[in-house]
Motif scaffolding. Structure first.
Motif, short mmCIF file in Angstrom:
data_model
loop_
_atom_site.label_atom_id
_atom_site.label_comp_id
_atom_site.label_asym_id
_atom_site.label_seq_id
_atom_site.Cartn_x
_atom_site.Cartn_y
_atom_site.Cartn_z
N THR A 5 5.70 19.96 -9.04
CA THR A 5 5.57 20.12 -7.58
C THR A 5 5.82 18.78 -6.88
N ARG A 6 6.78 18.78 -5.97
CA ARG A 6 7.15 17.54 -5.26
C ARG A 6 5.98 16.87 -4.55
N TRP A 7 5.93 15.58 -4.58
CA TRP A 7 4.98 14.75 -3.85
C TRP A 7 3.52 15.08 -4.18
N SER A 8 3.29 15.63 -5.38
CA SER A 8 1.91 16.02 -5.68
C SER A 8 1.17 14.96 -6.48
N VAL A 9 1.86 13.92 -6.91
CA VAL A 9 1.20 12.95 -7.81
C VAL A 9 0.86 11.66 -7.06
N ASP A 10 -0.40 11.28 -7.14
CA ASP A 10 -0.86 10.09 -6.46
C ASP A 10 -0.52 8.85 -7.30
N SER A 11 -0.14 7.79 -6.62
CA SER A 11 0.29 6.60 -7.39
C SER A 11 -0.87 5.92 -8.11
N SER A 12 -2.11 6.36 -7.86
CA SER A 12 -3.23 5.75 -8.58
C SER A 12 -3.10 5.96 -10.09
N GLY A 68 0.86 -1.19 0.00
CA GLY A 68 0.00 0.00 0.00
C GLY A 68 0.88 1.23 0.00
N THR A 69 0.56 2.18 0.88
CA THR A 69 1.39 3.37 1.02
C THR A 69 2.82 2.94 1.35
N GLY A 70 2.94 1.94 2.22
CA GLY A 70 4.24 1.34 2.52
C GLY A 70 4.18 -0.14 2.17
N THR A 71 5.27 -0.84 2.44
CA THR A 71 5.23 -2.29 2.21
C THR A 71 5.95 -3.01 3.35
N ASN A 72 5.41 -4.17 3.71
CA ASN A 72 6.02 -4.96 4.78
C ASN A 72 5.49 -6.38 4.72
N CYS A 73 6.22 -7.28 5.36
CA CYS A 73 5.78 -8.67 5.42
C CYS A 73 5.97 -9.18 6.85
N MET A 104 3.43 5.13 -1.75
CA MET A 104 3.79 6.49 -1.34
C MET A 104 4.84 7.11 -2.28
N PHE A 105 5.66 6.23 -2.89
CA PHE A 105 6.80 6.74 -3.65
C PHE A 105 6.65 6.65 -5.17
N LEU A 106 5.77 5.77 -5.65
CA LEU A 106 5.77 5.51 -7.09
C LEU A 106 5.23 6.70 -7.89
N GLY A 107 4.27 7.42 -7.33
CA GLY A 107 3.75 8.61 -8.02
C GLY A 107 4.83 9.67 -8.15
N ALA A 131 6.86 0.60 -16.65
CA ALA A 131 8.19 0.19 -16.18
C ALA A 131 8.29 0.30 -14.66
N ILE A 132 7.72 1.39 -14.10
CA ILE A 132 7.79 1.58 -12.64
C ILE A 132 6.97 0.49 -11.94
N GLY A 133 5.76 0.25 -12.44
CA GLY A 133 4.85 -0.71 -11.79
C GLY A 133 5.37 -2.13 -11.90
#
Ligand code: GLC
Length: 456
Positions: free
Chosen positions: A273-280, A158-163, A231-234, A325-327
């Motif tokens: 603008t930094r951090w303005s793009v949603d990964s959706s 999601g926003t982050g990743t963990n296992c 959180m980072f891909l956008g 490529a990113i996804g």
């Protein structure tokens, strides 16, 4: 109570004891000013206030001591790295996912929340501290029939990743402090794999990754997460696309550029603008396979601020190739990490080959605000004994088309797993699992307290 990277959720869960439950829930985006602040108590005060409002709205009876004298048991899903020495206590090691509240680091987050709850005289005891990936395992396990397989891994994309996975106690060599029940011979391990390979000895590192890391709140940290999580891909996409736009040799979005040159535009677009793009936007780009990419062009307008009449089909095609490529890279890295934990857990040798295929969605009533019954997932009962059951949750795995397919492609080429091993892996979405799982753990923890106090 679930504090994630983007939202804060309060829910009450009524477990029926037969794999079904009712849930009431409320959700709110975390205000930015609470995420980066010097006044740490404000965050927990806000959380307690949400709990208070929730009770007043949905369960006013619980606030009336004479008709409801019981104390309510609360599970806190706190999805950040903690040093957990008991089921109801954990010290925050560091913030991730855009939070930066220095004075909470090193403190017991359960105590901080309990203090704010007590200040409001709420009849609540924080009985469990739960990572979202652990909650996801628990909620999936609860909805499976008892005779079925055990869910041994919970993964968040999601926003982050963990296992979080189940490890044999005999394999844990690190000295462990605190109290725990050793009767099952197993323990959940939260890998915090978001910070895997921070030294970048094996992870891919493009100049765009380096730029993203540099402008993040935690440079040099969470390097795996920065390549895999929402959180980072956008932002990664924005960095690449803005460079392609400003480089006159590439000249992405040429119509937008000449339009701007004519009419000096004072407002800086989201593109710059930094951090303005949603990964959706990644999911939209991957899903749009129409000739003129109309849906993606509208999304480019929404996310990058470039009016869609100024976005040519070629521009949109370029954005689609980059998002792909990113996804795909994120999904393949995710598959590699899942495969590594499967190998580490040594469970592949304990299961027979399954006849079942891919991910099936759990019954999902995501928009519910009032009580509804959620049916147990009884699919694949016969085959479940032959599988490694992995519960997953998060916007990327849920919405990015083909995320699981690309993950599986990577898992299949891992030595020691191969195609037969990959076929034994079942990946199932446990929607809102982190919140429901926390309630399950809170109940178990409160029952344990009752048993131990009645036996003394
Ligand atoms: C971050 C947190 C981790 C959490 C994950 C998914 O990586 O550090 O605890 O599980 O995000 O939300």
């Amino acid at each position: 109570m679930d504090l994630g990277g983007t939202n804060i959720r309060v829910c009450s869960v009524d477990l029926h004891g037969d794999s079904t439950y009712n849930v009431k829930k409320s959700k709110m985006t975390i205000p930015r000013k609470l995420m980066v602040t010097r006044a740490g108590h404000e965050l927990f005060s806000f959380i307690a206030e949400r709990v208070d409002t929730f009770l007043k709205t949905y369960h006013p009876i619980f606030l009336n001591k004479s008709s409801y004298p019981q104390i309510i048991s609360l599970g806190l899903t706190f999805s950040y790295p903690v040093y957990q020495s008991a089921v109801n206590s954990g010290i925050l090691l560091r913030w991730t996912k855009g939070f930066d509240i220095p004075d909470i680091v090193g403190q017991d987050v359960c105590r901080l929340l309990q203090r704010e709850i007590d200040l409001r005289h709420l009849p609540i005891k924080v009985t469990a501290l739960v990572n979202d990936a652990a909650g996801t395992i628990m909620s999936r396990a609860y909805t499976l029939p008892v005779s079925s397989t055990r869910t041994s891994m919970g993964v968040i994309f999601g926003t982050g990743t963990n296992c979080v996975y189940l490890e044999k106690l005999s394999n844990i060599v690190k000295p462990m402090e605190g109290s725990y029940d050793s009767s099952t011979g197993e323990m959940f391990i939260s890998t915090e794999w978001g910070s895997f390979d921070n030294q970048l000895s094996v992870l891919p590192n493009t100049k765009f990754d380096a730029k993203l890391d540099k402008v993040s709140l935690n440079p040099g940290d969470q390097m795996f997460e920065k390549r895999v999580a929402g959180m980072f891909l956008g932002e990664l996409l924005r960095i690449i696309v803005s460079e392609m736009h400003t480089d006159p040799e590439i000249n992405l979005f040429p119509a937008y550029r000449s339009n701007n040159e004519r009419k000096i535009n004072k407002n800086q677009p989201a593109l710059l603008t930094r951090w303005s793009v949603d990964s959706s936007i990644l999911s939209v780009a991957e899903a749009d396979s129409s000739d003129r990419l109309g849906i993606l062009r509208a999304k480019i307008e929404e996310e990058l601020g470039i009016p869609s009449p100024l976005v040519s089909v070629e521009d949109a095609q370029a954005v689609k190739m980059i998002t792909h490529a990113i996804g795909k890279r994120a999904a393949r890295l995710a598959g590699m990490a899942v495969g590594a934990v499967v190998l580490k857990s040594q469970r592949l040798h304990e299961v027979k080959v399954s006849t079942e295929g891919y991910c099936e969605k759990l019954v999902d009533d995501s928009d519910l605000k009032t009580t509804i019954g959620i049916k147990a997932d009884r699919s694949g009962i016969s085959a479940d004994q032959h599988t490694i059951d992995i519960a997953v949750d998060g916007s990327l795995i849920e919405f990015y088309p083909n995320f699981e397919k690309y993950m599986r492609q990577a898992i299949r080429v891992i030595e020691g797993i191969g195609v037969p091993g990959e076929e034994k892996i079942h990946i199932r979405i446990a929607k809102d699992g982190s919140s429901v799982g926390a309630a399950i753990i809170a109940l178990l923890a409160s029952q344990q307290v009752m048993v131990s106090s009645s036996s003394t």
